[in-house]
Design a protein around this motif. Sequence first.
Motif, short mmCIF file in Angstrom:
data_model
loop_
_atom_site.label_atom_id
_atom_site.label_comp_id
_atom_site.label_asym_id
_atom_site.label_seq_id
_atom_site.Cartn_x
_atom_site.Cartn_y
_atom_site.Cartn_z
N LEU A 33 0.82 -1.21 0.00
CA LEU A 33 0.00 0.00 0.00
C LEU A 33 0.86 1.26 0.00
O LEU A 33 0.46 2.29 -0.57
CB LEU A 33 -0.94 -0.01 1.20
N VAL A 34 2.04 1.21 0.62
CA VAL A 34 2.96 2.34 0.55
C VAL A 34 3.43 2.54 -0.89
O VAL A 34 3.44 3.66 -1.41
CB VAL A 34 4.17 2.13 1.49
N PHE A 35 3.84 1.45 -1.55
CA PHE A 35 4.28 1.54 -2.94
C PHE A 35 3.16 2.06 -3.83
O PHE A 35 3.40 2.85 -4.76
CB PHE A 35 4.76 0.19 -3.44
N GLU A 36 1.95 1.64 -3.58
CA GLU A 36 0.81 2.09 -4.37
C GLU A 36 0.61 3.59 -4.20
O GLU A 36 0.34 4.31 -5.17
CB GLU A 36 -0.44 1.33 -3.93
N ALA A 37 0.75 4.08 -2.97
CA ALA A 37 0.61 5.51 -2.72
C ALA A 37 1.74 6.29 -3.38
O ALA A 37 1.53 7.40 -3.89
CB ALA A 37 0.59 5.77 -1.22
N LEU A 38 2.94 5.74 -3.39
CA LEU A 38 4.06 6.38 -4.07
C LEU A 38 3.81 6.46 -5.57
O LEU A 38 4.01 7.50 -6.20
CB LEU A 38 5.36 5.61 -3.81
N GLU A 39 3.36 5.36 -6.15
CA GLU A 39 3.17 5.30 -7.59
C GLU A 39 2.08 6.27 -8.04
O GLU A 39 2.17 6.86 -9.12
CB GLU A 39 2.81 3.88 -8.01
N SER A 40 1.05 6.46 -7.22
CA SER A 40 -0.04 7.36 -7.58
C SER A 40 0.29 8.82 -7.31
O SER A 40 -0.48 9.70 -7.71
CB SER A 40 -1.31 6.97 -6.81
N GLY A 41 1.39 9.09 -6.61
CA GLY A 41 1.76 10.46 -6.31
C GLY A 41 1.15 11.02 -5.05
O GLY A 41 1.32 12.21 -4.74
N ARG A 42 0.42 10.20 -4.28
CA ARG A 42 -0.17 10.69 -3.03
C ARG A 42 0.90 11.03 -2.00
O ARG A 42 0.70 11.89 -1.16
CB ARG A 42 -1.15 9.65 -2.46
N ILE A 43 2.01 10.31 -2.05
CA ILE A 43 3.14 10.60 -1.19
C ILE A 43 4.41 10.49 -2.03
O ILE A 43 4.38 10.01 -3.16
CB ILE A 43 3.23 9.63 0.01
N THR A 44 5.53 10.93 -1.47
CA THR A 44 6.84 10.75 -2.09
C THR A 44 7.76 10.08 -1.08
O THR A 44 7.42 9.97 0.11
CB THR A 44 7.46 12.08 -2.54
N LEU A 45 8.92 9.68 -1.52
CA LEU A 45 9.88 9.08 -0.60
C LEU A 45 10.36 10.06 0.46
O LEU A 45 10.83 9.66 1.52
CB LEU A 45 11.08 8.53 -1.38
N ASP A 46 10.21 11.36 0.19
CA ASP A 46 10.63 12.38 1.15
C ASP A 46 9.51 12.83 2.07
O ASP A 46 9.75 13.64 2.97
CB ASP A 46 11.20 13.59 0.40
N THR A 47 8.30 12.35 1.86
CA THR A 47 7.18 12.74 2.73
C THR A 47 7.48 12.38 4.18
O THR A 47 7.95 11.29 4.48
CB THR A 47 5.89 12.03 2.28
N LYS A 48 7.20 13.32 5.07
CA LYS A 48 7.42 13.10 6.49
C LYS A 48 6.25 12.31 7.09
O LYS A 48 5.09 12.65 6.88
CB LYS A 48 7.57 14.42 7.23
N VAL A 49 6.58 11.27 7.83
CA VAL A 49 5.57 10.42 8.47
C VAL A 49 5.51 10.78 9.95
O VAL A 49 6.50 10.61 10.67
CB VAL A 49 5.93 8.93 8.32
N PRO A 50 4.39 11.30 10.44
CA PRO A 50 4.31 11.66 11.86
C PRO A 50 4.23 10.44 12.75
O PRO A 50 3.69 9.40 12.37
CB PRO A 50 3.02 12.49 11.93
N VAL A 51 4.78 10.55 13.95
CA VAL A 51 4.81 9.44 14.90
C VAL A 51 3.83 9.73 16.03
O VAL A 51 3.99 10.69 16.79
CB VAL A 51 6.23 9.23 15.48
N SER A 52 2.81 8.90 16.16
CA SER A 52 1.82 9.05 17.23
C SER A 52 2.32 8.35 18.50
O SER A 52 3.28 7.57 18.47
CB SER A 52 0.49 8.44 16.80
N ALA A 53 1.62 8.61 19.60
CA ALA A 53 1.96 7.92 20.85
C ALA A 53 1.74 6.42 20.70
O ALA A 53 2.52 5.61 21.23
CB ALA A 53 1.11 8.48 21.98
N HIS A 54 0.71 6.04 19.96
CA HIS A 54 0.43 4.62 19.74
C HIS A 54 1.56 3.96 18.96
O HIS A 54 2.02 2.87 19.33
CB HIS A 54 -0.89 4.48 18.98
N ALA A 55 2.03 4.62 17.92
CA ALA A 55 3.12 4.05 17.13
C ALA A 55 4.41 3.96 17.94
O ALA A 55 5.11 2.94 17.91
CB ALA A 55 3.35 4.89 15.88
N ALA A 56 4.71 5.01 18.68
CA ALA A 56 5.94 5.02 19.48
C ALA A 56 5.94 3.95 20.56
O ALA A 56 7.01 3.47 20.96
CB ALA A 56 6.14 6.40 20.10
#
Length: 472
Positions: A65-88
Amino acid sequence: MTICAGLVAAVLSTTAAAPATAAAVDNPKYAGIVVDAKTGNVLYGENADSLRYPASLTKMMTLYLVFEALESGRITLDTKVPVSAHAAAEPPSKLGLRTGGSFTVEQGILALVTRSANDASTALGEMLGGSEARFAQMMTAKARALGMTRTTYRNANGLPNTAQMTTARDQARLGIALRQHFPQYYGFFSTRSFKYGKQVIGNHNRLVGNVRGVDGIKTGYTRAAGFNLVTSAQLEGRSVVGVVLGGTSGGARDAQMRKLIAAYLPKASRSGKGNMIEEPAASQFVAARAPEPEQKPQKAIEPDTRPVAAAVASASSLPNAGPVPEARYEEAVETAYAAPTKKSAAIAAAEGTLEAQAQKLAATPGAAAEYTPSVAAPRVDEVTTSSTRIQAGWVIQIGVSPTKQMALDLLQTAQQKGGNVLRSATPFAIAIDNGGAQVYRARFGGFDNQKVAINACNQLKRKGMNCWASQQ
């Protein structure tokens, strides 16, 4: 003479199957499969449709799903991914991300491929889905669209959840789909190590670089699941994907996969189009766009879970139920780019690869007027396949391709679409060894500084191409 030949064949057949059978005798968790990736024929299977826990093999779907989002242009490899308390707060394996921090999509991909980082995987899922629960719904819907009929996801990382189940056959489908649908990103799976902060993180997959032909894909472990592994191997025109689930230890799992690859890769076909895994239409599943800075993550649109249209029946032995229409694979993609005919462009555009999208843009009326040829610009068909002639400095990378010709085609399209911003840039393709196979990074060098390189990337992104800048 004929009798002797028959006996030899029988012995070889028994020998090939013996290691697989032995692995399951005293281990009720064991399941395995080896699929010829060019024909879809199942070369070996044991408990292939029995439900098992995927553990960190879950991250293969997260990456899909990450690759799909990259291919469609919704995100790029440089897009910043925020870290939630749940993820941390996710337990190891993890990067050690802190609440409120961030990392790039590219760092996240590398973290999942190498360390199998649970915190990074959760953060990626939350960014794309709005919440991990919604992302898990997207994962399950995508599994159904790919013909993974017995797989259910409940989280983005594979941490224990009794409702999160899969089969060896389904994981083989996913492994093949990752190779077929995202050849420009598949090279990530061959990463041996990467640096994150002060950490140098090695790949958990010990077969990459140690078994000839192996180029990925993913390991997994929980106490309930046992030791899991999906492996892709390509050598001398043959290609297989193998799955081992429920190994008693990492060493035993790896040894079993080595035996399976040694036994069945030589039996795989050198011919076949690999047209086994349908790629769902891009309009079927819509994920949230990356949130703008200083904004909260947006909620994702609910995925469309309608059945994939025009499922095509097949004589392939891979599916147990699920669509198997024509789809792309290395040979088909390469053929589509071999000659710039209208037919090949249409086939490539329909298949939806990054290179195909670029080719479609290049064929758009008026595109030629946007490109001013430069006498100083090197011809793309004369570029080097190593970086030895590229001086140190800033470069931009526009994709990773499984063949040299695809990389050159991608560079040529980018050069045409980039116009003046790439006039003095030097196109080159770096050949990367993937355990006996190669992928090619398509890059432009010769940028004076970071700002110039980023400006060039922004120009290409406006033309519908992925791009990121880095220092050579």
